[in-house]
Scaffold this motif. Structure first.
Motif, mmCIF file in Angstrom:
data_model
loop_
_atom_site.group_PDB
_atom_site.id
_atom_site.type_symbol
_atom_site.label_atom_id
_atom_site.label_comp_id
_atom_site.label_asym_id
_atom_site.label_seq_id
_atom_site.Cartn_x
_atom_site.Cartn_y
_atom_site.Cartn_z
ATOM 1 N N TYR A 5 6.336 8.092 1.013
ATOM 2 C CA TYR A 5 5.823 7.043 0.133
ATOM 3 C C TYR A 5 4.434 6.601 0.554
ATOM 4 N N GLN A 6 3.603 7.558 0.757
ATOM 5 C CA GLN A 6 2.246 7.228 1.139
ATOM 6 C C GLN A 6 1.571 6.469 0.006
ATOM 7 N N GLU A 7 0.440 5.931 0.364
ATOM 8 C CA GLU A 7 -0.300 5.092 -0.569
ATOM 9 C C GLU A 7 -0.539 5.736 -1.927
ATOM 10 N N VAL A 8 -0.878 7.009 -1.906
ATOM 11 C CA VAL A 8 -1.179 7.686 -3.165
ATOM 12 C C VAL A 8 0.034 7.726 -4.092
ATOM 13 N N ILE A 9 1.186 8.012 -3.476
ATOM 14 C CA ILE A 9 2.403 8.089 -4.279
ATOM 15 C C ILE A 9 2.759 6.710 -4.846
ATOM 16 N N LEU A 10 2.635 5.704 -4.013
ATOM 17 C CA LEU A 10 2.922 4.341 -4.472
ATOM 18 C C LEU A 10 1.988 3.942 -5.602
ATOM 19 N N ASP A 11 0.735 4.285 -5.424
ATOM 20 C CA ASP A 11 -0.267 3.924 -6.427
ATOM 21 C C ASP A 11 0.009 4.608 -7.760
ATOM 22 N N HIS A 12 0.294 5.909 -7.702
ATOM 23 C CA HIS A 12 0.549 6.653 -8.951
ATOM 24 C C HIS A 12 1.860 6.225 -9.606
#
Ligand code: ZN
Length: 149
Positions: free
Chosen positions: A8-15
């Motif tokens: 759940y890195q930042e990119v995944i959370l953001d998208h």
């Protein structure tokens, strides 16, 4: 067990929170449904072609954070690519989430690389690859909904 947070890195959370190209496309050339019964991920993928180029790609539907983020990232990455380039990206993504790609290649994969952690969680591989499989089937003019089973 590996740190789940790497999934759940930042990119995944953001998208997941702000999915890109998250809309139905009225004038799509291809529209295909994708379903992952194991998790309940369910999406429609829309593609508009301009000759051999994927001029626009969008999706609608719902599912877990991984599946939605992956569909969002996929839609941004394949847009304005040729069919062949999109197919190559599919192969790279598939190798990455199934743990087949060499670590040395990950840098050049850019935004796809955030999904590398998924390879450690086999049940999540289907979530991450659902939108990609649906896109591939749509480009191959398949009419039947894609299911990961
Ligand atoms: Zn899922």
């Amino acid at each position: 067990m590996s740190d789940l947070r790497t999934l759940y890195q930042e990119v995944i959370l953001d998208h997941n929170k702000s999915p890109r190209n998250f809309r139905a496309m009225e004038d799509a050339d291809m529209t295909l449904e994708g379903y992952n019964p194991l998790c309940g991920d369910h999406y429609m993928v829309y593609v508009k072609m301009d000759d051999d180029v994927l001029a626009d790609v969008s999706f609608t539907g719902s599912g877990c954070a991984i599946s939605k983020a992956s569909a969002s990232v996929m839609s941004t990455i394949v847009k304005n690519k040729t069919r062949q380039e999109a197919g190559k990206l599919f192969d790279q993504f598939h190798d990455l989430v199934t743990g087949k790609s060499a670590p040395g290649n990950k840098e050049e994969l850019g935004r796809i690389a955030v999904f590398a952690g998924v390879s450690e969680f086999p049940a999540r591989v289907k979530c991450a690859s659902l939108a990609w499989h649906t896109l591939k089937a749509a480009l191959e003019k398949q009419a039947n909904p894609v299911t990961t089973e």
